[in-house]
Design a protein around this motif. Structure first.
Motif, short mmCIF file in Angstrom:
data_model
loop_
_atom_site.label_atom_id
_atom_site.label_comp_id
_atom_site.label_asym_id
_atom_site.label_seq_id
_atom_site.Cartn_x
_atom_site.Cartn_y
_atom_site.Cartn_z
N GLN A 108 45.61 55.30 37.68
CA GLN A 108 44.82 56.23 38.50
C GLN A 108 43.45 55.65 38.87
OE1 GLN A 108 46.76 58.92 39.17
NE2 GLN A 108 48.13 57.84 37.75
N VAL A 109 43.10 54.50 38.27
CA VAL A 109 41.79 53.89 38.49
C VAL A 109 41.95 52.73 39.47
CG1 VAL A 109 39.88 52.65 37.40
CG2 VAL A 109 40.98 54.53 36.19
N GLU A 110 41.29 52.81 40.60
CA GLU A 110 41.40 51.76 41.60
C GLU A 110 40.59 50.53 41.20
OE1 GLU A 110 40.31 53.16 45.43
OE2 GLU A 110 41.92 54.66 45.54
N GLY A 111 41.11 49.36 41.55
CA GLY A 111 40.34 48.14 41.41
C GLY A 111 40.61 47.37 40.14
N ASP A 112 40.04 46.16 40.10
CA ASP A 112 40.22 45.25 38.99
C ASP A 112 39.19 45.53 37.89
OD1 ASP A 112 42.34 43.94 40.33
OD2 ASP A 112 40.90 42.74 41.48
N ILE A 113 39.30 44.79 36.79
CA ILE A 113 38.47 45.03 35.60
C ILE A 113 37.78 43.74 35.18
CG2 ILE A 113 38.50 45.76 33.17
CD1 ILE A 113 41.11 47.32 33.84
N ILE A 114 36.49 43.81 34.91
CA ILE A 114 35.75 42.69 34.34
C ILE A 114 35.16 43.11 33.00
CG2 ILE A 114 33.56 43.22 35.53
CD1 ILE A 114 33.25 40.13 35.91
N VAL A 115 35.33 42.27 31.99
CA VAL A 115 34.84 42.55 30.64
C VAL A 115 33.67 41.60 30.39
CG1 VAL A 115 35.39 42.70 28.19
CG2 VAL A 115 37.15 43.24 29.90
N LEU A 116 32.47 42.14 30.32
CA LEU A 116 31.27 41.33 30.11
C LEU A 116 30.96 41.28 28.61
CD1 LEU A 116 29.04 42.73 33.00
CD2 LEU A 116 30.58 40.75 33.03
N GLY A 117 30.91 40.06 28.07
CA GLY A 117 30.74 39.90 26.63
C GLY A 117 32.06 39.97 25.91
N ALA B 6 48.58 46.73 30.13
CA ALA B 6 48.70 48.09 30.65
C ALA B 6 48.69 48.12 32.17
CB ALA B 6 47.57 48.96 30.11
N ALA B 7 48.01 47.16 32.79
CA ALA B 7 47.88 47.14 34.26
C ALA B 7 48.10 45.71 34.75
CB ALA B 7 46.50 47.65 34.68
N PRO B 8 49.33 45.23 34.68
CA PRO B 8 49.60 43.81 35.00
C PRO B 8 49.28 43.43 36.43
CG PRO B 8 51.65 45.05 34.71
CD PRO B 8 50.56 45.93 34.25
N ASN B 9 49.19 44.40 37.33
CA ASN B 9 48.89 44.09 38.73
C ASN B 9 47.39 44.02 39.01
OD1 ASN B 9 51.64 43.97 39.45
ND2 ASN B 9 51.72 46.20 39.70
N LYS B 10 46.58 44.34 38.02
CA LYS B 10 45.13 44.23 38.20
C LYS B 10 44.65 42.87 37.71
CE LYS B 10 44.05 49.18 37.41
NZ LYS B 10 43.67 49.52 38.80
N ARG B 11 43.60 42.36 38.36
CA ARG B 11 42.90 41.21 37.79
C ARG B 11 42.09 41.71 36.60
NH1 ARG B 11 38.89 38.48 41.73
NH2 ARG B 11 38.83 36.84 40.13
N VAL B 12 42.18 41.01 35.51
CA VAL B 12 41.32 41.28 34.36
C VAL B 12 40.54 39.99 34.10
CG1 VAL B 12 41.18 41.95 31.94
CG2 VAL B 12 42.94 42.96 33.41
#
Length: 346
Positions: free
Chosen positions: A36-45, A61-67
């Motif tokens: 339900q959350v649009e867009g990719d994910i960046i983890v800082l730190g 959990a979201a293989p189609n998103k860039r992490v």
């Protein structure tokens, strides 16, 4: 992906590979929320104790998103291991404003950077990491959602009989570390109000891994016949895999302006009870040092329970896993939580 297999709870965690898989196993609820959350994910730190498994869970959990994971990556081989899970890595010093400005501006940020241990040796560095860097990130990622790790230490001690403070209680920190963490929250809050950035401030209780955490501290004291300090007689503990899932799910439940969210165990674990449980398994009688005080750093997690339900791993299972791990003398990080410290000095 067989979700039932991913979330089943074994009687024993066999080794570190098995542990890493368990910590990163997504729940169906997380899969649903990230969809339900649009867009990719960046983890800082990303390079701390929790970051790698959180990012791995996000990718599962979201293989189609860039992490994307960002850190200095001073530990040899860590970036390569993270990349083996399909998570991209970027080497970046978050104290370098120009470097932060060049990071990809994706829609979802999980902010995990910070400094705790060694704060007393160089308070200025702790303040820079915990207050200055968040102001830079808040500005550069003002178009994103930002879920930022904070700490239960921003609260004053709470009476045990009240089961801890909820999110409405004002901050009342003790010591440089906790004060600088309030600075982190204020930096993200200011950015949220100035630019309309939705977010959450995750006031985390004590996450549990087999290699570190409050339960591991207590188990080691009992196993090694060392006194168990009990002035801090209670602590809220939560399986790190449950922490990872709730933090990632918080991306769907951001508020504008950003707001705090307590994450931890539903119950307060009695240090004495936990020590006795470990003693029974190890065939040893725990020795105690001090007297339980009527207050401690504890908080109320009802809001998180309303959003996410109960954590998947109960306290009893965590005690079983930790006892077995310590008794087999399996690897540990060698980094005590210092949960028992009551002076705010780390």
């Amino acid at each position: 992906m067989d979700m039932k297999a991913m979330v089943s709870l074994p009687d024993r965690i066999e080794d570190e590979e098995h542990l890493e898989e368990m910590l990163a196993a997504p729940t169906p609820e997380l899969v649903h929320d990230l969809a339900q959350v649009e867009g990719d994910i960046i983890v800082l730190g990303i390079a701390g104790k929790v970051g790698p498994t959180l990012a791995r869970m996000a990718k599962l959990a979201a293989p189609n998103k860039r992490v994307i994971g960002v850190a200095r990556f001073s530990e040899p081989g860590l970036a390569e291991r993270i990349e083996s899970w399909g998570v991209e890595t970027i080497k970046c010093d978050l104290l370098d404003e120009q470097a932060v400005s060049r990071l990809p501006k994706v829609a979802n940020v999980v902010y995990m950077a910070g400094k705790k241990f060694g704060t007393n040796d160089d308070p200025s560095f702790a303040w820079a990491m915990n207050s200055y860097v968040p102001s830079v990130v808040a500005r550069e990622f003002r178009e994103s959602r930002i879920v930022a790790f904070s700490t239960l230490c921003v609260y004053p001690f709470a009476p045990i009989v009240q089961h801890g403070w909820d999110e409405s209680h004002p901050a009342g920190p003790l010591g440089d570390y906790a004060n600088s963490c309030v600075g982190r929250e204020r930096a993200f809050e200011y950015g949220s109000r100035k630019w309309g950035t939705p977010g959450r401030l995750i006031r985390l209780n004590y996450a549990i891994d087999m290699r570190y955490g409050v339960l591991v501290d207590i188990a080691n004291w009992v196993y090694n016949n060392e006194p168990v300090p009990i002035a801090t007689g209670h602590a809220s503990v939560i399986w790190q895999g449950d922490t990872n899932a709730q933090v990632l799910r918080a991306l769907r439940y951001c508020t504008n302006p950003t707001s705090p969210l307590n994450i931890g165990g539903p119950e307060l674990a009695s240090v004495r009870m936990v020590a006795e449980e470990f003693g029974r398994r190890f065939g040893k009688k725990p020795v105690y040092e001090g007297t339980e005080q009527p207050d401690a750093w504890v908080n109320n997690t009802l809001q998180a329970q309303r959003l996410f339900g109960y954590p998947r791993v109960p306290l009893a299972r965590m005690i079983d896993w930790v006892a077995d791990w310590v008794q087999r003398e399996m690897p540990q990080h060698g980094k005590p939580t210092r949960y028992e410290v009551r002076a705010g000095a780390f």
